[in-house]
Design a protein around this motif. Structure first.
Motif, PDB file in Angstrom:
ATOM      1  N   ARG A 162      -1.809 -17.586  11.323  1.00  0.00           N
ATOM      2  CA  ARG A 162      -3.150 -18.093  10.889  1.00  0.00           C
ATOM      3  C   ARG A 162      -3.410 -16.956   9.721  1.00  0.00           C
ATOM      4  O   ARG A 162      -2.794 -15.814   9.724  1.00  0.00           O
ATOM      5  N   ASP A 163      -4.119 -17.423   8.563  1.00  0.00           N
ATOM      6  CA  ASP A 163      -4.690 -16.508   7.477  1.00  0.00           C
ATOM      7  C   ASP A 163      -5.219 -15.256   8.071  1.00  0.00           C
ATOM      8  O   ASP A 163      -4.832 -14.058   7.877  1.00  0.00           O
ATOM      9  N   SER A 164      -6.164 -15.236   9.337  1.00  0.00           N
ATOM     10  CA  SER A 164      -6.522 -13.988   9.806  1.00  0.00           C
ATOM     11  C   SER A 164      -6.421 -14.169  11.245  1.00  0.00           C
ATOM     12  O   SER A 164      -6.238 -15.238  11.800  1.00  0.00           O
ATOM     13  N   SER A 165      -6.306 -12.797  11.749  1.00  0.00           N
ATOM     14  CA  SER A 165      -6.231 -12.821  13.366  1.00  0.00           C
ATOM     15  C   SER A 165      -7.471 -13.394  14.023  1.00  0.00           C
ATOM     16  O   SER A 165      -8.380 -13.247  13.764  1.00  0.00           O
ATOM     17  N   GLU A 166      -7.237 -14.161  14.895  1.00  0.00           N
ATOM     18  CA  GLU A 166      -8.499 -14.919  15.572  1.00  0.00           C
ATOM     19  C   GLU A 166      -8.293 -14.687  17.421  1.00  0.00           C
ATOM     20  O   GLU A 166      -7.154 -15.121  17.528  1.00  0.00           O
ATOM     21  N   LEU A 167      -8.972 -14.131  17.777  1.00  0.00           N
ATOM     22  CA  LEU A 167      -8.952 -13.699  19.338  1.00  0.00           C
ATOM     23  C   LEU A 167      -9.480 -14.866  20.066  1.00  0.00           C
ATOM     24  O   LEU A 167     -10.526 -15.163  19.853  1.00  0.00           O
ATOM     25  N   ILE A 168      -8.729 -15.590  20.860  1.00  0.00           N
ATOM     26  CA  ILE A 168      -9.327 -16.714  21.887  1.00  0.00           C
ATOM     27  C   ILE A 168      -9.529 -16.006  23.255  1.00  0.00           C
ATOM     28  O   ILE A 168      -8.768 -15.285  23.605  1.00  0.00           O
ATOM     29  N   VAL A 169     -10.627 -16.234  23.569  1.00  0.00           N
ATOM     30  CA  VAL A 169     -11.115 -15.729  25.047  1.00  0.00           C
ATOM     31  C   VAL A 169     -11.345 -17.011  25.662  1.00  0.00           C
ATOM     32  O   VAL A 169     -12.346 -17.537  25.403  1.00  0.00           O
ATOM     33  N   LEU A 170     -10.592 -17.065  26.893  1.00  0.00           N
ATOM     34  CA  LEU A 170     -10.893 -18.265  27.752  1.00  0.00           C
ATOM     35  C   LEU A 170     -11.532 -18.034  29.206  1.00  0.00           C
ATOM     36  O   LEU A 170     -11.275 -16.748  29.648  1.00  0.00           O
ATOM     37  N   ILE A 171     -12.305 -18.502  29.608  1.00  0.00           N
ATOM     38  CA  ILE A 171     -12.993 -18.447  30.866  1.00  0.00           C
ATOM     39  C   ILE A 171     -12.480 -19.520  31.886  1.00  0.00           C
ATOM     40  O   ILE A 171     -12.561 -20.621  31.561  1.00  0.00           O
ATOM     41  N   THR A 172     -12.041 -19.099  33.058  1.00  0.00           N
ATOM     42  CA  THR A 172     -11.484 -19.922  34.121  1.00  0.00           C
ATOM     43  C   THR A 172     -12.078 -19.718  35.489  1.00  0.00           C
ATOM     44  O   THR A 172     -12.353 -18.498  35.713  1.00  0.00           O
ATOM     45  N   ASN A 173     -12.336 -20.611  36.312  1.00  0.00           N
ATOM     46  CA  ASN A 173     -12.626 -20.360  37.747  1.00  0.00           C
ATOM     47  C   ASN A 173     -11.471 -20.503  38.716  1.00  0.00           C
ATOM     48  O   ASN A 173     -11.358 -20.520  39.672  1.00  0.00           O
ATOM     49  N   ILE A 174     -10.075 -20.417  37.857  1.00  0.00           N
ATOM     50  CA  ILE A 174      -8.806 -20.567  38.720  1.00  0.00           C
ATOM     51  C   ILE A 174      -8.453 -18.875  38.636  1.00  0.00           C
ATOM     52  O   ILE A 174      -8.060 -18.253  37.746  1.00  0.00           O
ATOM     53  N   HIS A 175      -8.864 -18.124  39.648  1.00  0.00           N
ATOM     54  CA  HIS A 175      -8.588 -16.610  39.773  1.00  0.00           C
ATOM     55  C   HIS A 175      -7.115 -15.876  39.795  1.00  0.00           C
ATOM     56  O   HIS A 175      -6.887 -15.194  39.398  1.00  0.00           O
ATOM     57  N   ASP A 176      -6.379 -16.863  40.591  1.00  0.00           N
ATOM     58  CA  ASP A 176      -5.061 -16.210  41.026  1.00  0.00           C
ATOM     59  C   ASP A 176      -4.032 -16.403  39.746  1.00  0.00           C
ATOM     60  O   ASP A 176      -3.616 -17.803  39.687  1.00  0.00           O
ATOM     61  N   PRO A 177      -3.509 -15.521  39.493  1.00  0.00           N
ATOM     62  CA  PRO A 177      -2.544 -15.934  38.315  1.00  0.00           C
ATOM     63  C   PRO A 177      -1.090 -16.684  38.935  1.00  0.00           C
ATOM     64  O   PRO A 177      -0.433 -17.464  38.402  1.00  0.00           O
ATOM     65  N   ALA A 178      -0.944 -16.494  40.309  1.00  0.00           N
ATOM     66  CA  ALA A 178      -0.016 -17.501  41.013  1.00  0.00           C
ATOM     67  C   ALA A 178      -0.165 -18.734  41.021  1.00  0.00           C
ATOM     68  O   ALA A 178       0.744 -19.626  41.220  1.00  0.00           O
ATOM     69  N   ASP A 179      -1.508 -19.065  41.042  1.00  0.00           N
ATOM     70  CA  ASP A 179      -1.821 -20.458  41.047  1.00  0.00           C
ATOM     71  C   ASP A 179      -1.750 -21.074  39.703  1.00  0.00           C
ATOM     72  O   ASP A 179      -0.862 -22.254  39.688  1.00  0.00           O
TER      73      ASP A 179
END
Length: 420
Positions: free
Chosen positions: A294-311
């Motif tokens: 992209r022309d400029s860096s864009e930080l995407i911040v996502l919120i999830t209620n799935i807590h476990d990275p293994a899930d």
């Protein structure tokens, strides 16, 4: 030689299969719309299908559409072959009798998720991917429409036409609308979405852009048991509770109305691992990543209620959020259906505008169901098939039944889907 289907029979076959007569009749009964003349040639169910046909044949005049489809409606049991095709004024009067609510009620009975287990892009770890988004539709510039729906902009620089706002839940795999709210332009997307969030199913994963975020909205969606993956607005404060093994971290969303010592206590409880009262706070997992190229860096911040990275992994959630962007495609495609890009709806009064918008939503759902069936059979992602192209193909294959068209589309998908 066998029966030869005309193009309108193919397209109306798709509609009647996706929008069965008994569901239209149920909606008519719920809305209290009764046939005024026994044996009249435009009873409510016929008017409903004619209104959908007006959307499917958007480039044609009202009487021309009636000439095209009445024979096919007879074949599907919703028209008496002895009747003469109705006039434009007759159809308009019948649409006024049908009112604004029947097709909305029909949509609520018809619009269910349609992706199969084999449908590509429809699932993540057993959760059905859905997205919420909004769009607008131009309507004729009449005094009644202007008063009901309003214009975009202001008196110094307003839109050329009044605009209807639509907020819809879309099944990402099929790109079919499965729930919707229709209202004036002045109604915010966030406010309209509030009526849709309580309808989520617990086995869905809902994705939403940052404009839909509020603590109240997130809470309402979370209470359904659905998994959530929402983009965070830039001003949202997200304290770090714990950094997880995959580089994501746990944070807490606290009702912004709660301040002072009560807020500090909730934050301390969340840091200690205690489960907060969901009316006041939610422990969530945060995924941060940027988008390359992209022309400029864009930080995407996502919120999830799935807590476990293994899930579900961070990469999987980021990839699924990309599906939310793809789910915007049907919004643009639906806006192109009314008489081509840049055109407006037919209806010159608010009741008929509402009716026509719901008719378009029904037509989009019917075509998406056909595409999903065909693409799943060809083992490709349905989003590689254009709704516009599918609609045009359905209107231009004179020797194909609805079933044969679906089979042919599946073969076409398998060979040249990249060109759709």
């Amino acid at each position: 030689m066998g029966v030869v289907s005309r193009p309108d029979q193919v397209s109306l076959g798709v509609l009647v299969a996706a929008v069965p007569r008994f569901k239209v009749d149920e909606a008519v009964a719920v809305c209290g719309v009764e046939e005024r003349r026994r044996g009249g040639k435009l009873p409510p169910h016929v008017t409903a299908y004619l209104t959908m046909a007006l959307c499917l044949f958007a480039e044609d005049g009202t009487e021309e559409v009636a000439q095209k489809v009445t024979g096919s409606l007879s074949a599907f049991g919703v028209w008496d072959a002895r009747w003469a095709p109705p006039t434009s004024s007759g159809i308009t009067q019948a649409r006024k009798r049908l009112g604004r609510d029947v097709l909305r009620e029909t949509f609520y009975r018809v619009a269910e998720p349609i992706a199969q287990l084999a449908t590509r892009g429809a699932w993540l770890r057993g959760r059905r991917l859905v997205a919420i988004d909004g769009f607008d539709v131009d309507v004729p510039d009449t005094a009644e429409n202007a008063a009901e729906f309003g214009y975009a902009g202001n008196t110094q620089a307003r839109s050329a036409f009044p605009k209807v706002r639509v907020v819809a839940l879309t099944e990402c795999g099929s790109q079919a609308f499965i729930d919707a709210e229709v209202g004036p332009w002045a109604h915010s997307e966030k406010a309209m979405a509030a009526t849709l969030l309580p309808t989520l199913s617990s086995d869905w994963l809902l994705m939403a852009d940052r404009c839909f975020y509020s603590f109240e909205a997130f809470s309402a969606a979370a209470l359904t048991g659905a998994a959530l993956c929402w983009r965070a607005p830039t001003q949202l404060r997200l304290p770090v509770l714990e950094v997880l093994s995959d580089g994501t971290y746990l944070s807490v969303l606290i009702d912004p109305q709660i301040r002072g010592q009560h807020r500090a206590r909730l934050l301390a409880e969340a840091k200690s691992g205690a489960k907060p009262d969901p009316a006041a706070a939610h422990v969530v997992r945060i995924i941060e990543y940027d988008i390359p190229n992209r022309d400029s860096s864009e930080l995407i911040v996502l919120i999830t209620n799935i807590h476990d990275p293994a899930d579900v992994t961070a990469a999987e959630l980021a990839g699924s959020y990309q599906q939310r962007w793809e789910a915007e495609a049907p919004n643009g495609q639906l806006k192109m259906l009314p008489r081509g890009p840049g055109r407006v709806l037919r209806s010159r009064s608010p009741d008929l505008v509402h009716q026509e918008v719901w008719a378009y939503l029904l037509v989009q759902h019917a075509i998406s169901a056909l595409i999903c069936q065909a693409a799943s059979g060809a083992d490709i992602d349905p989003d590689r098939v254009s709704v516009i192209k599918a609609a045009r193909a359905a209107l231009s294959r004179p020797s194909y039944s609805s079933t044969h068209y679906s089979q042919d589309l599946a073969r076409s998908c398998g060979h040249d889907a990249a060109g759709t």
